[in-house]
Structure formats: C-alpha cells, structure tokens
Motif scaffolding. Structure first.
Motif, PDB file in Angstrom:
ATOM      1  N   ASN A 307       0.814  -1.217   0.000  1.00 24.66           N
ATOM      2  CA  ASN A 307       0.000   0.000   0.000  1.00 24.66           C
ATOM      3  C   ASN A 307       0.851   1.272   0.000  1.00 24.66           C
ATOM      4  OD1 ASN A 307      -2.326  -1.599   0.148  1.00 24.66           O
ATOM      5  ND2 ASN A 307      -2.235  -1.635   2.411  1.00 24.66           N
ATOM      6  N   GLY A 308       2.053   1.193  -0.530  1.00 29.03           N
ATOM      7  CA  GLY A 308       2.900   2.382  -0.630  1.00 29.03           C
ATOM      8  C   GLY A 308       3.464   2.847   0.676  1.00 29.03           C
ATOM      9  N   LYS A 444       7.135   6.191   6.238  1.00 30.04           N
ATOM     10  CA  LYS A 444       6.890   6.549   4.841  1.00 30.04           C
ATOM     11  C   LYS A 444       8.043   7.419   4.335  1.00 30.04           C
ATOM     12  CE  LYS A 444       1.863   6.442   5.358  1.00 30.04           C
ATOM     13  NZ  LYS A 444       0.618   7.189   5.152  1.00 30.04           N
TER      14      LYS A 444
END
Length: 444
Positions: A307-308, A444
């Motif tokens: 999902n990035g 992230k």
C-alpha cells in the motif's frame, strides 16, 4: 505220298530256323560268357559309376580280373555288378577298394581295384560288397572325372587335336625360354609366398572397406549433391565473399595492431584477474543459495512495502549495539568458504531452520576484525504485546507526541535500554508511542 513230302519239307524248314536261332543265342551266350564261371560281387560308388559301360574291364595292378555286368542307381549312389574270374579271386583281398579310371583322355572307364595296405587277409567271395576308394587320391580323381565329364562331352576330339597340335607347334623350340620363365615364376612365388597372409588380410580388409563404401554410397552421393549446391552458392555470392574476406583481413590487421600494442596489458589483466576468478570460483556454490534467499525474501519485502507504506513490527532490544572499538580494525581472515543462511538453509553447526521470529537465524560474522557481536544477537527479555495499549497507561490520540507522552515513554524505555530517561532518543518516542496507544508504526 505228296502230302508226306510237303510235311517233311515244312518240318525241315522249321528245324533249320530253330537251328539258326539256337546258333544266334549260342553266339550271344559265348559273348556274354553265360557258360563261364564267375564270382559275382557288387561295387558301391558315387554317381561316377554310371559312366561305366557293360563289359568294362576290372583290373588289379594292371591285370584284367573280371568285367562289369550291370550298373544301376537308387538316386543316392550307384551299384555296379562285377563278375570276377574264379582263378583270380585268390589274389583279391576282401578289404579291397575300387577306383573308376579312364583308359585314355576320351576312352572308356574301367574299374581299378586298390589292394589294402599291409596284410590283405582273406580273399574276396561271391556276394561281397566292394566300397569305393575314400582316400584323398581316390576322391580327387573322382572329382576330376566328375568335373571333366561335361567338358569332354562338349569338346570335339578333332578340335582338341587341332588345338593341341597348334600348341605343340607354338612351344616347339622354346623349351629353354619356357624353362627360364618357369624359373623366374618360381622365384617370384617364393618371394610372394611369405607375404601371402598379409595379402589375404589386405584383401579381407579391402572387402570390408568395399562393403562399407557400398553402404555409405547413398550418403556420399547426397553429400556430393549438397556440395554442388554449396559450390553454386559460393559462385553466386562471390562478391559478398570477397567483401567478407576483405573485412576479415581489415579486422585481422586491426586486431593484430591492438594486440601488439596492448599485449603486456592483456597479459597483466589475465594475471590480475586470475586471483579474482579463483575467489569467485571458490564461492560459486553460494550463488544458488543467495538467489534462493532473494526469491524467498521478495514476498516479505512486498508485504513490508504494501500500500505504498513501510509496515514494520517494532521489537525492543535490551541495549543498542555497542560501537566498534579502536582495536577492531578491518581484517580479511575469513577462511570458511561459501556460507549462506536463509529462511530454510541452516549454517553448519548452528541451530536448524526454518528461521522465524521465534527461531531467529544466528548472527554470523566472518573473521573481519570485529570482537564479539556487540549485543546484536540479544533479545528483549520483557514479554511485550505489540500493537496493543500498554496496561496502566491512559494515552489518547490528543496527547500523541506531547512532552507528557515523551516523559512516560522515556521512563519505560530508558531502564530497558540501560540509559537514563533523559537520554532516550526522540526517535524512540515517535516509534514506541503508537505501540503503547495500540496503533501501528508506519514509516513513509
């Protein structure tokens, strides 16, 4: 009176005819030796016996001792009836054998009795059976007669006589030359005889080679046809071939100049590359294992970066790895050879896989100058429940990242890390705080 005279005349005529017939029969009887005593025996021979005529002579050592009376055959062999003279049988042994010989080249055949060697024993008697001579000489004579009979029957005696006369005329006065020729031929044969085994072997091999060539003749013919097509193609592509050879010549000149100028460098490159290639060869068994580990790791990486986002499970260790010391200088002393540790591939001497979170893989290092593992192989001793709120803490999302939350986290994590609460890094607060709130740490 007249009738009596006519009857007497008829009787005399009949009597005269009877006397004439009797004289004719008597003549035949004397010719056939009906009144001559004989000792009748049989001769068992091959088909050559069928060449005998009736009344042919039977001889012993050149003396006539009887004659042939009859010849018959049963399909396999011939039976010759012989009539021997009674006054001669004393000289004929019961063990006698017989040959069938010609009197002359075109003359009739006769039976030649061959006495046995040594003691002759008893003489022959009526009803005895004589066998043919089975010695080598007898068999050879019989074979010659069998083979020569068709020739003799086909040759005209007049033509043969003319041929022999012509041959005699041609050879007349040339005896010395013929003798020299025969002497030379004898010398050639004496020189050739020792080489006959080699000659026979060569002829045998020639036969084998001929048979082999006979077998491969279709393939040779096909190859010649293909070669013809190739030759035609070469002729058609002559210009392209000339251009190709020109390019090859240019390339050869360029390569020769390059190698001449860089021959020392090429040799030095080979010498320098050899240790590297030897090392790669030594560790070549590790490459398949490495590729298998990469293949097994790929799904884990895909799940981690799904999902990035980077999805991790945070695990606290007792102490941070300690830094390297000044005496831990890099060294290249590893002598273990190929080593590979993966999910399902255990290092020799270590605990077996497959390795999981509860059964971690061993921390393996080579002899690289590092002393110990610097706390890299120790696990946190406290039973933490990740992704759930720590009991005794009331932390809501409104206090996330606040100084109060940081103090609480530092007071819990500091003792576990072996440092004072004030020395806990801020990054620890950011990572451990969501865990204590029951959330998930996303990088992230």
């Amino acid at each position: 009176m007249g009738m009596v005279r006519r009857f007497s005349t008829h009787a005399l005529g009949i009597a005269f005819i009877g006397v004439v017939c009797f004289l004719l029969w008597l003549t035949y009887a004397f010719y056939a030796k009906v009144f001559t005593d004989t000792v009748d025996v049989q001769l068992k021979t091959s088909h050559i016996g069928l060449q005998l005529n009736k009344h042919a002579d039977v001889k012993l050592r050149g003396v006539i001792v009887g004659e042939v009376r009859d010849v018959s055959t049963d399909g396999d062999e011939a039976t010759v009836e012989l009539a021997l003279k009674p006054d001669q049988v004393e000289e004929i042994s019961r063990e006698v054998s017989a040959r069938i010989l010609p009197k002359t080249l075109f003359g009739e055949k006769y039976v030649a009795l061959v006495p046995p060697a040594g003691n002759e024993g008893q003489h022959i008697k009526a009803g005895d059976v004589i066998s043919r001579d089975k010695t080598a000489v007898g068999i050879e004579i019989e074979k010659v007669l069998n083979d020569a009979l068709p020739l003799l029957q086909a040759v005209d005696p007049a033509d043969l006589n003319a041929t022999l006369n012509a041959l005699a005329t041609a050879l007349e006065g040339r005896g010395e030359d013929i003798a020299k020729t025969l002497t030379q031929l004898d010398g050639y044969l004496k020189k050739l005889n020792p080489s006959m085994p080699e000659l026979v072997a060569a002829l045998t091999k020639l036969t084998q080679v001929s048979a082999l060539y006979g077998d491969v003749t279709p393939d040779l013919a096909r190859a010649l046809r293909n070669l013809t097509i190739t030759g035609n193609t070469v002729v058609e592509k002559e210009q392209q071939l000339q251009k190709f050879f020109t390019d090859v010549s240019t390339l050869s000149t360029t390569a020769d100049g390059f190698l001449t100028e860089n021959e020392d460098r090429v040799i030095r490159l080979g010498e320098v590359s050899r240790p590297v290639l030897d090392l790669l060869e030594k560790y070549s068994p590790e490459y398949p294992c490495f590729l298998r580990v990469m293949t097994e790791t790929a799904p884990i990486l895909n799940d981690t970066f799904r999902n990035g986002a980077l999805n991790i499970n945070l695990e606290l260790i007792t102490n941070q790895p300690t830094p390297y010391q000044p005496n831990e200088l890099p060294k290249y002393l590893d002598k273990r050879g190929p080593t590979c540790v993966g999910k399902n591939y255990s290092h020799p001497g270590a605990k077996p896989g497959p390795y999981t979170q509860d059964n971690p893989a061993p921390y393996i290092t080579g002899e690289d100058g590092v002393i110990g593992d610097h706390n890299k192989n120790e696990r946190f001793p406290v039973n933490l429940q990740l992704n759930r709120a720590a009991p005794g803490f009331a932390m809501d999302s409104g206090a996330a990242g606040s100084p109060a939350e940081q103090q609480v986290i530092d007071s819990v994590v500091g003792p576990a890390m072996g440092v004072a609460p004030g020395d806990v890094p801020d990054l620890t607060t950011l990572m451990v705080g969501p865990l204590m709130r029951g959330g998930q740490v996303n990088l992230k």
